[in-house]
Motif scaffolding. Structure first.
Motif, short mmCIF file in Angstrom:
data_model
loop_
_atom_site.label_atom_id
_atom_site.label_comp_id
_atom_site.label_asym_id
_atom_site.label_seq_id
_atom_site.Cartn_x
_atom_site.Cartn_y
_atom_site.Cartn_z
N VAL A 130 36.49 37.70 49.59
CA VAL A 130 37.04 38.00 48.27
C VAL A 130 38.26 37.14 47.99
CG1 VAL A 130 38.22 39.79 46.93
CG2 VAL A 130 36.12 40.35 48.18
N GLU A 131 39.13 36.99 48.98
CA GLU A 131 40.32 36.16 48.80
C GLU A 131 39.94 34.71 48.52
OE1 GLU A 131 42.38 36.79 52.43
OE2 GLU A 131 43.09 38.79 51.89
N THR A 132 38.92 34.21 49.19
CA THR A 132 38.49 32.82 49.02
C THR A 132 37.96 32.58 47.61
OG1 THR A 132 37.98 32.60 51.37
CG2 THR A 132 36.93 31.04 49.88
N VAL A 133 37.08 33.46 47.17
CA VAL A 133 36.53 33.31 45.82
C VAL A 133 37.63 33.43 44.77
CG1 VAL A 133 34.91 34.26 44.13
CG2 VAL A 133 34.27 34.14 46.55
N SER A 134 38.52 34.40 44.95
CA SER A 134 39.62 34.60 44.01
C SER A 134 40.55 33.39 43.97
CB SER A 134 40.41 35.86 44.39
OG SER A 134 41.53 36.03 43.55
N ALA A 135 40.84 32.83 45.14
CA ALA A 135 41.72 31.66 45.19
C ALA A 135 41.09 30.49 44.43
CB ALA A 135 41.98 31.25 46.64
N TYR A 136 39.76 30.33 44.54
CA TYR A 136 39.10 29.25 43.80
C TYR A 136 39.23 29.44 42.31
CZ TYR A 136 35.80 26.60 41.22
OH TYR A 136 35.27 25.79 40.24
N PHE A 137 38.78 30.60 41.81
CA PHE A 137 38.74 30.71 40.35
C PHE A 137 40.14 30.82 39.75
CE2 PHE A 137 37.65 35.37 41.11
CZ PHE A 137 38.76 35.93 40.49
N THR A 138 41.10 31.37 40.50
CA THR A 138 42.47 31.42 40.00
C THR A 138 43.01 30.00 39.83
OG1 THR A 138 42.93 33.58 40.98
CG2 THR A 138 44.82 32.18 40.48
N GLY A 139 42.84 29.17 40.84
CA GLY A 139 43.32 27.79 40.75
C GLY A 139 42.61 27.00 39.67
N ALA A 140 41.30 27.16 39.57
CA ALA A 140 40.55 26.42 38.57
C ALA A 140 40.95 26.84 37.16
CB ALA A 140 39.05 26.65 38.78
N ILE A 141 41.14 28.13 36.95
CA ILE A 141 41.54 28.63 35.63
C ILE A 141 42.93 28.13 35.27
CG2 ILE A 141 42.21 30.72 34.38
CD1 ILE A 141 39.87 32.13 35.87
#
Length: 217
Positions: A130-141
């Motif tokens: 969950v942290e990995t997926v969240s880190a990706y979309f947070t950074g991309a957004i």
């Protein structure tokens, strides 16, 4: 009309949608509601509390009506809905990735995220996923919103900026000092932000899938 938290939060979101988080203060929210600032303190203690309530309100836009059965599709939908919410409320990008929101909508989004992976691995692996997926979309957004703000600040679209920067970039690449960058500039396919987001998300989900193993019965 009497004040309540719902009206206060709605007014704050309207201000932030128009002018960013810097446009939000208890005084400005009170003025929008034609109320004295001191009246708001009966409902909101600090600006930080107000921001938390604003985020929780927008989290309602992120939560899908139905939970998909497939974990990849569930996480993909949550990520895309988070991006769509941030494009509607650009200030959300400034508050993503911090401490978790503990309001009912924020907790529901967290529950939906964890539930999508429940039973696929031990709880620690699920948390890291969950942290990995969240880190990706947070950074991309955040990157996408930063680019949108830069376009407005400079008045230059991405293509306008590329054209304006072209002569300088061409001179620098001609020095031969940046062969990998030269290949990227001349050979890579230019894609829009939405396509880039979707592709990166799929790659992250592929990596997560490789780590998920169903525990023995």
């Amino acid at each position: 009309m009497p004040l309540d938290r719902e009206r206060i939060v709605a007014a704050a979101i309207a201000l932030a949608d128009a002018g960013g988080l810097e446009a939000v203060s208890l005084r400005k929210v009170a003025a929008r509601l034609n109320a004295g600032p001191m009246r708001l303190y009966g409902y909101i203690s600090t600006k930080e509390e107000l921001f938390d309530l604003m985020v929780d309100e927008v989290q309602a836009e992120i939560l899908p009506e139905e939970q998909p059965g497939d974990w990849r599709e569930a996480l993909r939908i949550l990520a895309h809905r988070t991006r769509q919410a941030a494009l509607r409320h650009e200030w959300l990008a400034d508050l993503l990735g911090g401490r978790p929101t503990l309001g009912p909508n924020g907790l529901a989004v967290t529950e939906a995220t964890l539930a999508a992976l429940d039973g696929l691995a031990d709880v620690d692996t699920v948390m890291r996923a969950v942290e990995t997926v969240s880190a990706y979309f947070t950074g991309a957004i955040r990157r996408e919103i930063a680019n949108l703000r830069a376009e407005r600040a400079t008045g230059l679209s991405k293509r306008d900026w590329q054209r304006a920067s072209g002569p300088h970039v061409t001179r620098m690449l001609a020095t031969g000092r940046f062969p990998a960058l030269t290949k990227a500039v001349y050979d890579a396919t230019d894609v829009d932000a939405g396509a880039s987001f979707a592709t990166g998300l799929d790659w992250v989900l592929d990596a997560v899938a490789a780590k998920l193993t169903r525990p023995p019965a």
